[in-house]
Design an enzyme around this catalytic site. Structure first.
Site, mmCIF file in Angstrom:
data_model
loop_
_atom_site.group_PDB
_atom_site.id
_atom_site.type_symbol
_atom_site.label_atom_id
_atom_site.label_comp_id
_atom_site.label_asym_id
_atom_site.label_seq_id
_atom_site.Cartn_x
_atom_site.Cartn_y
_atom_site.Cartn_z
ATOM 1 N NE ARG A 208 -4.351 -1.334 -0.051
ATOM 2 C CZ ARG A 208 -4.494 -2.607 -0.769
ATOM 3 N NH1 ARG A 208 -3.461 -2.980 -1.443
ATOM 4 N NH2 ARG A 208 -5.501 -3.168 -0.645
ATOM 5 C CD GLU A 237 -2.572 3.624 -5.656
ATOM 6 O OE1 GLU A 237 -3.436 2.847 -5.597
ATOM 7 O OE2 GLU A 237 -1.132 3.039 -5.265
ATOM 8 C CG HIS A 254 -2.373 -0.497 -6.911
ATOM 9 N ND1 HIS A 254 -3.073 0.321 -5.832
ATOM 10 C CD2 HIS A 254 -2.396 -1.789 -6.650
ATOM 11 C CE1 HIS A 254 -3.211 -0.627 -4.800
ATOM 12 N NE2 HIS A 254 -2.928 -1.842 -5.109
#
Length: 380
Positions: A208, A237, A254
């Site tokens: 993360r 993000e 990601h």
């Protein structure tokens, strides 16, 4: 059942078509208004499923096609009697393939021997645990830090984060994002810890974004720190920091776990949980929707170099440098343009398979067999 699904979840129709009506929305557009007439909600990590969104809605089951659950308000689910499921391990192998690709790229740039590095894996759950198995299967030295797991397995081989950061040449992060509790992970690598990394350290974050203090890392790299960095996840993000990305060897939007198998496995797992919740038989399985592997078989010459074999097998399936190039091309324009490009790269991500689907012949050479087995490919 009235089902609302993130439009980027694959094969929803194959699994859920006979369960009711299916409506799709972009994950970031799923809000309180969208849930007014929804019984079953299927999401990914981009959708925050909170008390504010769910209160007063008819939603009774939430499935997320992800390993992590930091985007779900599990306390409210328990309070409201909402059943839920994540998809633990669904894309773990895809992330491992991504990390291996990053290591190969770093070794190429640095002219380094991967077998001579000391690897530090922070978080040994579904993803990190599999990575540890692969690295140790290759005969490489691995240090593991996972305080929650260490508490459950006091006889396990674990080290403190301080020791890992001091001794590892390569650090790969695979923790959930915990903002509080006994083991918080937000900014686990903060400015002091980043500054203390050994010169020449390789850092990979595919967990993360907020596990690493992005601003501190950018300042460190701008100051000329001797680090190689691969980031797949970003604070804020879909707004990634273009200045930080410019200083990474590998920068991607990601997508580390975006293997075809991982995506389909995620949908299959929440379908299984849904059927268990409903008390009905499963009518569709992963094998019903998974295409044949694209590489029917590979033959390694018994005389080839095992290091070459490792790189060849990994890159036959996936090389993160292609995703890095596409991401860098998207880091132009204003912030709104970059955010849209981030999501578009994920939405239109090209299919990619996992190393475990490879079938490899080695001519009986033991060193090559070790590589194939460690990678999880099929030895023939």
């Amino acid at each position: 059942m009235r089902i609302l699904a993130d439009e980027n979840i694959p094969v929803v129709d194959a699994f859920f078509a006979d369960q009711g009506s299916i409506r799709r929305l972009p994950g970031r557009a799923i809000d309180r208004a969208a849930l007014a007439e929804v019984d079953v909600l299927l999401v990914r990590s981009v959708t925050e499923v909170s008390r504010a969104a769910l209160a007063g809605s008819p939603v009774r089951f939430v499935g997320t096609c992800t390993i992590g659950t930091d985007h779900l308000d599990l306390d409210y689910f328990a309070e409201a009697g909402i059943a839920w499921s994540s998809a633990p391990g669904c894309n773990a192998r895809g992330v491992v393939d991504y990390v291996l690709g990053c290591l190969l790229a770093m070794a190429e740039v640095r002219g380094a021997d991967l077998a001579e590095r000391t690897y530090g894996v922070v978080g040994a759950g579904q993803v990190g645990g599999r990575l540890v198995e692969v690295l140790r299967g290759l005969g490489w030295k691995v240090l593991v830090c996972d305080p929650p797991r260490q508490a459950r397995e006091p006889d396990g081989e674990f080290v403190s984060l301080e020791r890992l950061l001091a001794e590892a040449d390569v650090i790969s992060l695979h923790t959930p994002l915990n903002r509080d509790g006994e083991h918080p992970t937000r900014h686990l690598l903060d400015e002091p810890r980043l500054a203390a990394l050994r010169p020449g350290t390789w850092l990979v974050n595919a967990s993360r974004g907020a596990v690493v203090d992005n601003q501190a890392l950018r300042r460190l790299l701008e100051g000329g720190a001797d680090l190689e960095v691969a980031l797949d996840v970003w604070e804020g993000e879909p707004q990634a920091d273009p200045e930080l990305a410019a200083r990474c060897l590998i920068a991607t939007p990601h997508i580390a776990g975006y293997s075809l198998e991982g995506k389909l496995r995620g949908t299959a797992q929440i379908y299984q949980a849904y059927c268990a919740w409903r008390g009905i038989a499963e009518r569709v399985s992963l094998q019903d929707v998974l295409p044949e592997t694209w590489l029917a078989g590979l033959q390694l010459n018994p005389g080839c170099d095992p290091v070459w074999a490792l790189a060849t097998l990994c890159r036959a399936v996936y090389d993160p440098r292609s995703d890095d190039a596409a991401f860098r091309r998207s880091l132009t324009g204003d912030s709104a343009t970059r955010r849209a490009a981030f999501d578009a790269l994920r939405k239109h991500y090209p299919p990619r398979r996992e190393i475990t689907g490879l079938r490899v012949a080695t001519g009986g050479r033991v060193e090559l067999q070790r590589v194939v087995r460690a990678l999880g490919a099929q030895l023939v």
